[in-house]
Design a protein around this motif. Structure first.
Motif, PDB file in Angstrom:
ATOM      1  N   GLN A  32      13.892 -26.153  56.600  1.00 15.58           N
ATOM      2  CA  GLN A  32      14.274 -25.181  57.642  1.00 15.58           C
ATOM      3  C   GLN A  32      13.933 -25.717  59.037  1.00 15.58           C
ATOM      4  OE1 GLN A  32      12.011 -21.859  55.958  1.00 15.58           O
ATOM      5  NE2 GLN A  32      13.943 -20.720  55.657  1.00 15.58           N
ATOM      6  N   ILE A  40      16.279 -22.430  45.947  1.00  9.58           N
ATOM      7  CA  ILE A  40      15.714 -23.003  47.169  1.00  9.58           C
ATOM      8  C   ILE A  40      16.752 -22.981  48.296  1.00  9.58           C
ATOM      9  CG2 ILE A  40      16.254 -25.426  46.607  1.00  9.58           C
ATOM     10  CD1 ILE A  40      13.098 -24.010  48.414  1.00  9.58           C
ATOM     11  N   LEU A  42       9.967 -23.458  55.336  1.00 12.20           N
ATOM     12  CA  LEU A  42      10.123 -24.643  54.493  1.00 12.20           C
ATOM     13  C   LEU A  42      10.457 -25.865  55.349  1.00 12.20           C
ATOM     14  CD1 LEU A  42      12.277 -22.812  51.845  1.00 12.20           C
ATOM     15  CD2 LEU A  42       9.936 -23.670  51.463  1.00 12.20           C
ATOM     16  N   GLY A  63      11.659 -27.258  48.717  1.00  5.96           N
ATOM     17  CA  GLY A  63      12.042 -27.157  50.123  1.00  5.96           C
ATOM     18  C   GLY A  63      11.749 -28.402  50.933  1.00  5.96           C
ATOM     19  N   VAL A 123      16.168 -21.262  51.901  1.00  8.63           N
ATOM     20  CA  VAL A 123      16.326 -22.006  53.158  1.00  8.63           C
ATOM     21  C   VAL A 123      17.265 -21.252  54.087  1.00  8.63           C
ATOM     22  CG1 VAL A 123      17.299 -24.099  54.195  1.00  8.63           C
ATOM     23  CG2 VAL A 123      15.799 -24.289  52.214  1.00  8.63           C
TER      24      VAL A 123
END
Ligand code: 6PG
Length: 245
Positions: A225, A210, A222, A153, A214
């Motif tokens: 994000q 991932i 993350l 992430g 997200v």
């Protein structure tokens, strides 16, 4: 196919080749628009392997005339703490793929990975302020910010659990990444989120989980994000392997 969500626009392509051509067109459109009227263009390139195909595509004859390259400034969203000729250098890999483009060497702003990390971060901040001709209190506004997505992430060199995530005063910072046992240099969220256009390039089955987290797992918090342009566009260029097709 394009899907629009709170996390930005998601454009899905058959594979990395198609994704890279579409990203090259997007790059050219942003550069042409930003350069209208003779202005300078500011682009931050991503590191990692995914964008290399894009850089190679941009260096083909077809794209030479679609970008005012002489007025284009190239920066990097992050760098490894290695010399420019080291195989891991984000600058080195991009420069090799973009070779042949009429870019002024004065407009190529690499992070000096060979210098002491914190010193290199300070140098880069000063270089950004000078190139953007901005005041000490201002944050530079890149026309285009290219980013990748790590399997944990991370984006740029903003890794989970690191101090760089909370750095809201510096434009660029250095960070020791325990799991890599090495330092990295990275632009910070205030700079990334001040961009006119932020583009994530994400390819391959390895990124499926991932990417879904997200997009769907708000509680994950993350680093990727936290990329939310305050006054700009967020676009994800992904391939079908990422979408699980
Ligand atoms: C770096 C990058 C990093 C990268 C992701 C994805 O220096 O490694 O800037 O953020 O974008 O790790 O890397 P890949 O494209 O190689 O999967």
């Amino acid at each position: 196919m394009t899907v629009t969500s709170a996390k930005g626009e998601v454009r899905v392509f058959r594979d990395l080749g198609e994704l890279s051509r579409a990203a090259a067109d997007f790059f050219c459109d942003v550069a042409a628009k930003a350069g209208r009227g003779g202005g300078e263009i500011f682009i931050a390139l991503s590191g990692g392997s995914t964008p290399e195909r894009l850089y190679e595509t941009l260096s083909t004859q077809e794209y030479h005339d679609r970008v005012p390259w002489m007025r284009t400034h190239l920066f990097w969203s992050d760098e490894r703490c290695v010399p420019p000729d080291h195989p891991d250098s984000n600058y080195g890999r991009a420069a090799a793929a973009l070779a042949g483009l009429p870019i002024s060497p004065l407009n190529v702003h690499r992070m000096r990975g060979e210098d002491p990390p914190e010193e290199a971060a300070r140098e880069y901040e000063a270089e950004m302020r000078e190139a953007f001709k901005i005041l000490p209190s201002d944050v530079p506004r890149f026309d285009l910010m290219l980013l990748g997505l790590g399997e944990d992430g991370h984006t740029g060199s903003l890794f989970p659990g690191t101090s760089a995530l909370e750095d809201t005063t510096d434009l660029a910072t250095s960070v020791y990444v325990e799991k890599l046992k090495s330092h990295r240099l990275t632009l910070t969220f205030p700079v990334i989120n001040n961009s006119g256009n932020v583009v994530f390039l994400v390819s391959g089955e390895k990124k499926r989980d991932i990417f879904r987290r997200v997009m769907e797992d708000e509680s994950a918090n993350l680093p990727a994000q936290r990329v939310r342009p305050t006054n700009g566009k967020l676009v994800w260029f992904v391939d079908e392997a990422v979408m699980g097709r």
